[in-house]
Design a protein around this motif. Structure first.
Motif, mmCIF file in Angstrom:
data_model
loop_
_atom_site.group_PDB
_atom_site.id
_atom_site.type_symbol
_atom_site.label_atom_id
_atom_site.label_comp_id
_atom_site.label_asym_id
_atom_site.label_seq_id
_atom_site.Cartn_x
_atom_site.Cartn_y
_atom_site.Cartn_z
ATOM 1 N N VAL A 216 176.347 -58.732 25.921
ATOM 2 C CA VAL A 216 176.193 -57.750 27.385
ATOM 3 C C VAL A 216 175.110 -56.816 27.491
ATOM 4 O O VAL A 216 174.488 -56.744 28.423
ATOM 5 N N LEU A 217 175.146 -56.170 26.496
ATOM 6 C CA LEU A 217 173.779 -55.085 26.322
ATOM 7 C C LEU A 217 172.521 -55.846 26.719
ATOM 8 O O LEU A 217 171.784 -55.269 27.339
ATOM 9 N N GLU A 218 172.439 -57.014 25.967
ATOM 10 C CA GLU A 218 170.875 -57.802 26.265
ATOM 11 C C GLU A 218 170.860 -57.983 27.583
ATOM 12 O O GLU A 218 169.756 -58.173 28.048
ATOM 13 N N SER A 219 171.952 -58.689 28.001
ATOM 14 C CA SER A 219 171.827 -59.131 29.581
ATOM 15 C C SER A 219 171.478 -58.200 30.681
ATOM 16 O O SER A 219 171.129 -58.573 31.633
ATOM 17 N N THR A 220 171.790 -56.857 30.241
ATOM 18 C CA THR A 220 171.475 -55.818 31.193
ATOM 19 C C THR A 220 170.054 -55.335 31.220
ATOM 20 O O THR A 220 169.701 -54.391 32.040
ATOM 21 N N GLU A 221 169.312 -55.875 30.434
ATOM 22 C CA GLU A 221 167.727 -55.601 30.314
ATOM 23 C C GLU A 221 167.106 -56.288 31.565
ATOM 24 O O GLU A 221 167.437 -57.121 32.133
ATOM 25 N N ILE A 222 166.325 -55.476 32.239
ATOM 26 C CA ILE A 222 165.472 -55.712 33.309
ATOM 27 C C ILE A 222 164.541 -56.968 33.193
ATOM 28 O O ILE A 222 163.735 -56.691 32.226
ATOM 29 N N PRO A 223 164.641 -58.043 33.729
ATOM 30 C CA PRO A 223 163.786 -59.141 33.766
ATOM 31 C C PRO A 223 162.355 -58.637 33.973
ATOM 32 O O PRO A 223 162.142 -57.664 35.018
ATOM 33 N N PRO A 224 161.177 -59.150 33.345
ATOM 34 C CA PRO A 224 159.925 -58.602 33.813
ATOM 35 C C PRO A 224 159.172 -59.179 35.293
ATOM 36 O O PRO A 224 158.584 -58.435 35.911
ATOM 37 N N TYR A 225 160.036 -60.326 35.699
ATOM 38 C CA TYR A 225 159.764 -60.683 37.036
ATOM 39 C C TYR A 225 160.004 -59.724 38.169
ATOM 40 O O TYR A 225 159.666 -59.923 39.241
ATOM 41 N N LEU A 226 160.992 -59.013 37.779
ATOM 42 C CA LEU A 226 161.365 -57.946 38.861
ATOM 43 C C LEU A 226 160.607 -56.935 39.593
ATOM 44 O O LEU A 226 160.675 -56.717 40.508
ATOM 45 N N ILE A 227 159.497 -56.891 38.726
ATOM 46 C CA ILE A 227 158.618 -55.943 39.051
ATOM 47 C C ILE A 227 157.754 -56.244 40.353
ATOM 48 O O ILE A 227 157.494 -55.558 41.246
ATOM 49 N N ASN A 228 157.661 -57.665 40.539
ATOM 50 C CA ASN A 228 156.930 -58.361 41.890
ATOM 51 C C ASN A 228 157.790 -58.762 42.643
ATOM 52 O O ASN A 228 157.424 -59.544 43.674
#
Length: 224
Positions: free
Chosen positions: A32-44
């Motif tokens: 669950v903790l790993e899934s809360t990381e922000i994906p890199p594509y969200l920046i764009n």
């Protein structure tokens, strides 16, 4: 005595089993903790914008196998996780459709992608040289296939030399090798200087060669 020994030995095993069980139950917690990381594509990916105008990296689309090459086709798409967008009525949605031309990314017009440049090739060679470039499609362009692809391009870099300046120097001061010195060709320039332009013959030839663009900068770049 034998049964007592068995009991004593079984207690550490049961304790170990409990520890393993407790550890395994914590595994989903770490996931669950790993899934809360922000994906890199969200920046764009702009938030709460129109889904149809999202960059391609923010969505996944199904292939339309019935599309005709070069024609506009409709593709069913879905936003990636953590991406929020709306329709024309400002209602949030996940599934939507986009219209784009049915063609692969490497078939796009040159203005729709950006490629790496090479400064190691000669642009005045005959035949004109090519180099291996890595091209990336611009963010607002939709296409089929890989958005990063290799491509063979003609050498097109420039070192800042002007064709008009080289031609003017060849006409006026060509007998002293000024045109060759300007282009960075020092050996030819010294040859023209000490031979008085090859008694005028070399000067006339250089005017013709520079005029048609056959003689260019020594670094192999294009005129500007």
């Amino acid at each position: 005595a034998g049964s007592l020994m068995t009991t004593k030995l079984s207690q550490p095993q049961s304790t170990l089993a409990k520890s393993l069980t407790s550890t395994s139950t914590n595994a989903p917690y770490f996931k669950v903790l790993e899934s809360t990381e922000i994906p890199p594509y969200l920046i764009n990916c702009p938030s709460n914008g129109l889904c149809s105008r999202l960059p391609p990296d923010c969505m996944t689309c199904n292939t339309n196998y019935s599309c005709v090459y070069g024609k506009t086709a409709t593709f069913d798409c879905k936003v990636k996780p953590h991406v929020h967008c709306v329709d024309e009525n400002n209602h949030e949605q996940e599934n939507f459709t986009i219209n784009m031309t049915c063609q692969f990314c490497w078939q796009l017009a040159t203005s729709d992608y950006v490629c790496t440049n090479s400064t190691n090739c000669m642009t005045v060679s005959c035949p004109r040289q090519r180099y291996n470039a890595t091209c990336t499609v611009r963010d607002h362009i939709h296409c089929l296939g890989n958005r990063v692809f290799p491509k063979m391009l003609y050498c097109n870099w420039t070192g800042g030399y002007k064709w008009s300046t080289a031609l003017a120097l060849s006409i006026t001061l060509g007998g002293f090798g000024a045109d060759r010195f300007y282009l960075g060709q020092w050996r030819e320039g010294l040859g023209k200087l000490f031979s008085f332009g090859g008694l005028g013959i070399w000067t006339l030839i250089d005017v013709l060669l520079i005029g048609v663009g056959y003689v260019g900068p020594a670094d192999g770049s294009l005129y500007i």
